[in-house]
Design a protein around this motif. Structure first.
Motif, short mmCIF file in Angstrom:
data_model
loop_
_atom_site.label_atom_id
_atom_site.label_comp_id
_atom_site.label_asym_id
_atom_site.label_seq_id
_atom_site.Cartn_x
_atom_site.Cartn_y
_atom_site.Cartn_z
N ALA A 9 0.84 -1.20 0.00
CA ALA A 9 0.00 0.00 0.00
C ALA A 9 0.88 1.26 0.00
O ALA A 9 0.60 2.22 -0.71
CB ALA A 9 -0.92 -0.01 1.22
N TRP A 10 1.93 1.26 0.82
CA TRP A 10 2.85 2.40 0.85
C TRP A 10 3.55 2.58 -0.50
O TRP A 10 3.69 3.69 -1.00
CB TRP A 10 3.90 2.19 1.95
N TYR A 11 3.96 1.46 -1.10
CA TYR A 11 4.67 1.49 -2.38
C TYR A 11 3.77 2.09 -3.47
O TYR A 11 4.19 2.94 -4.25
CB TYR A 11 5.13 0.08 -2.75
N VAL A 12 2.55 1.65 -3.52
CA VAL A 12 1.61 2.17 -4.53
C VAL A 12 1.32 3.65 -4.28
O VAL A 12 1.31 4.45 -5.22
CB VAL A 12 0.30 1.35 -4.54
N LYS A 13 1.16 4.03 -3.04
CA LYS A 13 0.80 5.41 -2.71
C LYS A 13 1.93 6.38 -3.03
O LYS A 13 1.70 7.44 -3.62
CB LYS A 13 0.42 5.50 -1.23
N SER A 22 3.07 8.89 -7.19
CA SER A 22 3.86 10.13 -7.14
C SER A 22 5.33 9.79 -7.40
O SER A 22 5.94 9.07 -6.61
CB SER A 22 3.70 10.79 -5.77
N PRO A 23 5.89 10.31 -8.47
CA PRO A 23 7.29 9.98 -8.79
C PRO A 23 8.31 10.77 -7.96
O PRO A 23 9.51 10.64 -8.17
CB PRO A 23 7.40 10.33 -10.26
N PHE A 78 10.85 8.52 -6.18
CA PHE A 78 11.74 7.89 -7.17
C PHE A 78 12.79 8.88 -7.65
O PHE A 78 13.99 8.58 -7.68
CB PHE A 78 10.92 7.36 -8.34
N TYR A 79 12.37 10.09 -8.01
CA TYR A 79 13.32 11.09 -8.50
C TYR A 79 14.27 11.55 -7.39
O TYR A 79 15.43 11.88 -7.65
CB TYR A 79 12.59 12.28 -9.12
N THR A 80 13.81 11.57 -6.17
CA THR A 80 14.68 11.92 -5.04
C THR A 80 15.78 10.88 -4.87
O THR A 80 16.96 11.23 -4.73
CB THR A 80 13.85 12.04 -3.75
N PHE A 81 15.42 9.60 -4.89
CA PHE A 81 16.43 8.54 -4.77
C PHE A 81 17.37 8.55 -5.97
O PHE A 81 18.59 8.38 -5.82
CB PHE A 81 15.77 7.16 -4.64
#
Length: 129
Positions: A8-12, A17-18, A21-24
């Motif tokens: 659920a956290w992964y999907v949310k 919201s990318p 992903f862009y932060t990492f």
């Protein structure tokens, strides 16, 4: 079927919201650049050398960037690391070493002629021929 908390956290946060992903991705690129700028590599040239007592005569003129030269007959067997006390150029480079470990005759030598960062090695200059 019930989703796990991680799913659920992964999907949310990752799928919808990318931003995470862009932060990492950005943090990884910045970390790679910072670490590759911090690592310095020596540029070494291989040549032939004549060892006579504490004098090592290199074939060719070299601008030594380090006070160390490496002598060997077969690189796979043994490499001698010698500290250079003084050196001078004039047709060939003559190095006076502090301790030659009883070496005599014709040998191969690796001479450190400069240094570069890992980032320069990978992206800018590449391998020097």
């Amino acid at each position: 079927m019930q989703k796990s908390r991680f799913a659920a956290w992964y999907v949310k946060y990752i799928i919808k919201s990318p931003l995470v992903f862009y932060t990492f991705l950005s943090a990884g690129v910045v970390l790679f650049i910072a670490l590759s700028l911090g690592v310095r590599l020596d540029i070494a040239e291989s040549t032939q050398a004549e060892v006579q007592g504490q004098q090592v005569v290199l074939d060719g003129e070299y601008e030594l960037a380090s006070d160390t030269i490496y002598l060997y007959r077969d690189r796979n067997e043994q490499v001698y690391k010698l500290k250079v006390a003084t050196w001078k150029k004039g047709g060939s480079t003559v190095c006076i070493v502090e301790d030659n470990s009883g070496l005599l005759g014709r040998m191969n030598a690796d001479v450190v002629t400069g240094s570069q960062t890992l980032l320069e090695r990978i992206f800018m200059r590449g391998r020097q021929a």
